[in-house]
Design a protein around this motif. Sequence first.
Motif, short mmCIF file in Angstrom:
data_model
loop_
_atom_site.label_atom_id
_atom_site.label_comp_id
_atom_site.label_asym_id
_atom_site.label_seq_id
_atom_site.Cartn_x
_atom_site.Cartn_y
_atom_site.Cartn_z
N GLY A 170 1.02 -1.34 0.35
CA GLY A 170 0.20 -0.27 0.06
C GLY A 170 1.38 1.38 -0.37
N ASP A 171 1.70 1.16 0.29
CA ASP A 171 2.59 2.65 0.91
C ASP A 171 3.80 2.52 -0.17
OD1 ASP A 171 3.44 4.42 3.01
OD2 ASP A 171 5.18 3.62 3.46
N TYR A 172 3.99 1.12 -1.10
CA TYR A 172 4.53 1.25 -2.30
C TYR A 172 3.66 2.09 -3.09
CZ TYR A 172 5.55 -0.33 -7.07
OH TYR A 172 6.22 -0.18 -8.12
N LEU A 173 2.56 1.68 -3.34
CA LEU A 173 1.61 2.19 -4.78
C LEU A 173 0.89 3.62 -4.45
CD1 LEU A 173 -0.98 1.19 -6.25
CD2 LEU A 173 -2.32 0.47 -4.69
N LEU A 174 1.17 3.98 -3.56
CA LEU A 174 0.21 5.28 -2.81
C LEU A 174 1.79 6.75 -3.32
CD1 LEU A 174 -1.59 5.87 0.29
CD2 LEU A 174 -2.28 5.36 -2.37
N SER A 175 3.42 6.38 -2.93
CA SER A 175 4.05 6.56 -3.30
C SER A 175 4.56 6.77 -4.79
CB SER A 175 5.36 6.11 -2.88
OG SER A 175 5.46 6.12 -1.23
N LYS A 176 3.95 5.67 -5.49
CA LYS A 176 4.08 5.71 -6.89
C LYS A 176 3.20 6.52 -8.01
CE LYS A 176 4.68 1.81 -11.07
NZ LYS A 176 5.72 1.02 -11.04
N LEU A 177 2.02 6.33 -7.12
CA LEU A 177 0.97 6.95 -7.85
C LEU A 177 1.30 8.62 -7.60
CD1 LEU A 177 -1.87 6.64 -8.93
CD2 LEU A 177 -2.92 6.51 -6.69
N SER A 178 1.41 8.44 -6.28
CA SER A 178 1.68 10.59 -6.03
C SER A 178 2.39 10.93 -7.07
CB SER A 178 2.40 10.19 -4.68
OG SER A 178 2.65 11.44 -5.09
N GLU A 179 3.45 10.38 -7.24
CA GLU A 179 5.29 11.05 -8.14
C GLU A 179 4.37 10.94 -10.11
OE1 GLU A 179 9.06 9.37 -10.05
OE2 GLU A 179 8.52 7.51 -8.38
N SER A 180 3.74 9.66 -10.38
CA SER A 180 2.86 10.19 -11.35
C SER A 180 2.12 10.73 -11.91
CB SER A 180 2.28 8.74 -11.64
OG SER A 180 1.92 9.03 -13.22
N LEU A 181 1.42 11.03 -10.28
CA LEU A 181 0.42 12.46 -10.43
C LEU A 181 0.23 13.52 -10.42
CD1 LEU A 181 -2.63 10.93 -8.62
CD2 LEU A 181 -2.55 10.40 -10.33
N SER A 182 1.76 13.77 -9.75
CA SER A 182 2.23 15.07 -9.07
C SER A 182 2.68 15.84 -10.72
CB SER A 182 2.91 14.83 -8.48
OG SER A 182 2.59 14.67 -7.15
N LYS A 183 3.51 14.91 -11.78
CA LYS A 183 4.28 15.15 -12.56
C LYS A 183 3.20 15.60 -13.73
CE LYS A 183 8.51 12.00 -12.84
NZ LYS A 183 9.29 10.91 -13.73
N SER A 184 1.92 14.38 -13.98
CA SER A 184 0.84 15.03 -14.96
C SER A 184 0.23 16.44 -14.39
CB SER A 184 0.07 13.91 -15.27
OG SER A 184 0.92 12.85 -15.64
N PHE A 185 -0.38 16.63 -13.50
CA PHE A 185 -1.03 17.43 -12.97
C PHE A 185 -0.69 18.07 -11.72
CE2 PHE A 185 -3.53 13.37 -13.92
CZ PHE A 185 -4.22 14.23 -14.90
N GLY A 186 0.04 18.28 -10.99
CA GLY A 186 0.74 19.47 -10.51
C GLY A 186 0.70 19.09 -8.24
N LYS A 187 0.88 20.28 -8.64
CA LYS A 187 0.64 20.12 -6.60
C LYS A 187 -0.89 19.39 -6.49
CE LYS A 187 3.84 23.70 -5.21
NZ LYS A 187 3.28 25.19 -4.85
N GLY A 188 -0.40 19.10 -5.12
CA GLY A 188 -2.26 18.05 -4.73
C GLY A 188 -2.12 17.43 -4.31
#
Length: 334
Positions: A60-78
């Motif tokens: 779960g920790d790994y999944l959220l970290s990976k998702l956060s990295e990808s979404l932040s690159k595509s959509f910025g902060k938040g």
Amino acid sequence: MDDLKNDIEQKFIEDIKSLLAHARSGIAKQINVTMVATYYEIGKRIVEQEQNGHTTAKYGDYLLSKLSESLSKSFGKGFSKRNLELIRQFYLTYKNAKSVISHSLSWTHYIRLMRIEDEAERNFYEIECQNNGWSVRELNRQFDSALYQRLVLSRDKEKVIELSEKGQIIEKPEDALKDPYILEFTGLPESPSYSETELEEALIDKLQNFLLELGKGFAFVGRQVRFTFEEEHFRVDLVFYNRLLRCFVLIDLKIGQLKHQDLGQMQMYVHYYDRFVKLDEENKTIGIILCRDKKDTLVEITLPENNNQIFASRYRTVLPSKEELAQLIESKNN
């Protein structure tokens, strides 16, 4: 002629401004509803992905970290890992609530609501935010002043359940009452080193806050409202009107302990308003004495057994601690 032309042009400009302001407000609300619905769906998909054969906290920790990295690159902060954890918790908290997506509360409202552990209490504040248009600041104030617990004190088990399902319903005088009232916004000290006049002035200076604390349907009528009876003058400290109960509400302020004479005085005020002020189609006047301290037995003995017009409630000028609230609830239940 020029003045008339200018007035027409000014009205035209103000109408256009009003249209734009209304449109922006509507767009903001729609964006908010869409955002909350989207976060709910994201939270659902995160939980489902975690359950697809991977139940360890490490995954779960790994999944959220990976998702956060990808979404932040595509959509910025938040979309920090912490925010994704909140989105995940949002779904877990509200997955059985059918009405979440249709609510117009902001994401910030839900972040605050999710910190309320008791489900019944959380449901109550959510409904009240929706019904009354509370900002997050107002929600914080009502929660910090323990509005839910104070309403619970004066209700039986059936009415407590109703609070969590429908919010605060005002149908009879008792429904509008709290004990104690929290007047921390006055800035007055807890020790009564001030006079009743100073308390009254502080409440008037912060009238908007006081109306919020009084609750639903209250409108201010006046202070030190005078009436004359048999050539003798009397003054009611504060007069309000409650449009839901359709009656006058008289408030008398006492900085000390409640005495039976105070109750008798309020009875006279209420009787006068019922006989000479209220209209035939309006309901009977309510009298509330706000006092620093009271003895419930004195109130019960002084007032008629079927009393539903005169009430005495304590007030506090600082927020009570959790321990003090627990003691209040325990004393009411015994």
